[in-house]
Enzyme design. Structure first.
Site, PDB file in Angstrom:
ATOM      1  N   PRO A 156      47.270  73.280  69.065  1.00 17.45           N
ATOM      2  CA  PRO A 156      47.244  74.090  70.161  1.00 17.45           C
ATOM      3  C   PRO A 156      48.504  73.646  71.125  1.00 17.45           C
ATOM      4  O   PRO A 156      48.836  72.465  71.041  1.00 17.45           O
ATOM      5  CB  PRO A 156      45.883  73.533  71.039  1.00 17.45           C
ATOM      6  CG  PRO A 156      45.144  72.936  70.167  1.00 17.45           C
ATOM      7  CD  PRO A 156      46.006  72.602  68.829  1.00 17.45           C
ATOM      8  N   GLU A 157      49.260  74.623  71.518  1.00 14.74           N
ATOM      9  CA  GLU A 157      50.430  74.201  72.188  1.00 14.74           C
ATOM     10  C   GLU A 157      50.110  74.661  73.720  1.00 14.74           C
ATOM     11  O   GLU A 157      49.125  74.945  74.039  1.00 14.74           O
ATOM     12  CB  GLU A 157      51.714  75.144  71.397  1.00 14.74           C
ATOM     13  CG  GLU A 157      51.647  74.789  70.052  1.00 14.74           C
ATOM     14  CD  GLU A 157      52.952  75.725  69.382  1.00 14.74           C
ATOM     15  OE1 GLU A 157      53.830  75.948  70.477  1.00 14.74           O
ATOM     16  OE2 GLU A 157      52.829  76.063  68.272  1.00 14.74           O
TER      17      GLU A 157
END
Ligand code: ZN
Length: 275
Positions: free
Chosen positions: A2-3
């Protein structure tokens, strides 16, 4: 992993449900989470009766502040998930922590199959000093002169590595760096300090528009990512280069997307559209 857009989506979902709630209990379900706590970590029992004051994102990290000066510092890393679910939903061996609240029919679970993530119980001032030591500015808050300055300051780095370096700019990872560079028309192996003014402007605009659009579409679900309600994101449908090696470019329709290892990571780009 996840960014920024995925973490922002998780945080905004939790914020509306949890801010102002009082904690009933925090329980670790695996020894692994206890082993990973820093030496200065607080006992989870301390969180009982504390109120969630604020939940926010910094880079790819999630921060909770509670009454009494306690905090939580969470990083989802590769496969971490932080979501609300009914207490009767069965637990599996990958669920490492659960937090329950007064007057809320859901509990907060931290699940992480590959166990690279962390969930640290620390005092808030310690969290803030750790985070500020490790992370550069937020890309969505950065103004253009500051952006130019950072490119020059770390000008010897390849632009792909520059975008990925959390100490330079916080929150961008492998997916969004490739998508930003494609939309800017810049090859990922160009030195950061050698971009023209026109390219710098394109990069700056693409960075903001890609991240904002991805937040609007609630992130990209590639492997395990789900938001705080356990739902997948939609931005993967907008990916133009990421994970498209060997397929025709969606913009020029003639070149084939290539994959090359740059700054230690697989980078996808169009050899025709990116110079
Ligand atoms: Zn192309």
């Amino acid at each position: 992993m996840p960014e920024l857009p995925e973490v922002e989506t998780v945080v905004s979902g939790l914020r509306s449900r949890l801010e102002g709630r009082r904690v009933r209990d925090l329980v670790f379900l695996s020894a692994h989470l206890e082993r990973k706590q820093p030496a200065s970590a607080l006992n989870p029992v301390i969180y009982r009766g504390k109120t969630v004051q604020k939940i926010w994102r910094r880079g790819k990290m999630i921060i909770f502040s509670f009454s009494g000066g306690c905090g939580l510092l969470i990083h989802l890393k590769m496969t971490g998930q932080l979501y609300l679910c009914p207490p009767e939903q069965p637990l599996d061996k990958h669920t490492h922590a659960r937090m329950t609240f007064y007057g809320l029919g859901s509990e907060l679970r931290f699940r992480d199959v590959r166990k690279f993530g962390f969930y640290n119980c620390l005092r808030l001032p310690e969290i803030m000093s750790r985070v500020e030591a490790e992370l550069g500015p937020e890309p969505l808050e950065l103004d253009f002169p500051e952006f130019q300055h950072l490119l020059q300051k770390h000008g010897g780095k390849k632009i792909k590595g520059w975008l990925l370096d959390q100490k330079i700019i916080a929150g961008i990872g492998n997916i969004y760096s490739d998508e930003i560079l494609f939309r800017s028309g810049i090859r990922p192996d160009r030195p950061a300090g050698r971009l023209s003014l026109v390219e710098t402007r394109k990069l700056y605009r693409a960075m903001k528009s890609v991240l904002n659009k991805a937040i609007e579409l609630r992130g990209s679900s590639i492997s395990d990512y789900v938001d705080s309600a356990g739902e997948k994101g939609q931005f993967q449908q907008k990916h133009l280069v990421y994970d498209r090696e060997g397929q025709p470019c969606r913009r020029c329709r003639q070149a084939i997307i290539e994959r090359k290892k740059i700054a230690g990571r697989s980078s996808f780009f169009c050899p025709y559209c990116q110079k």
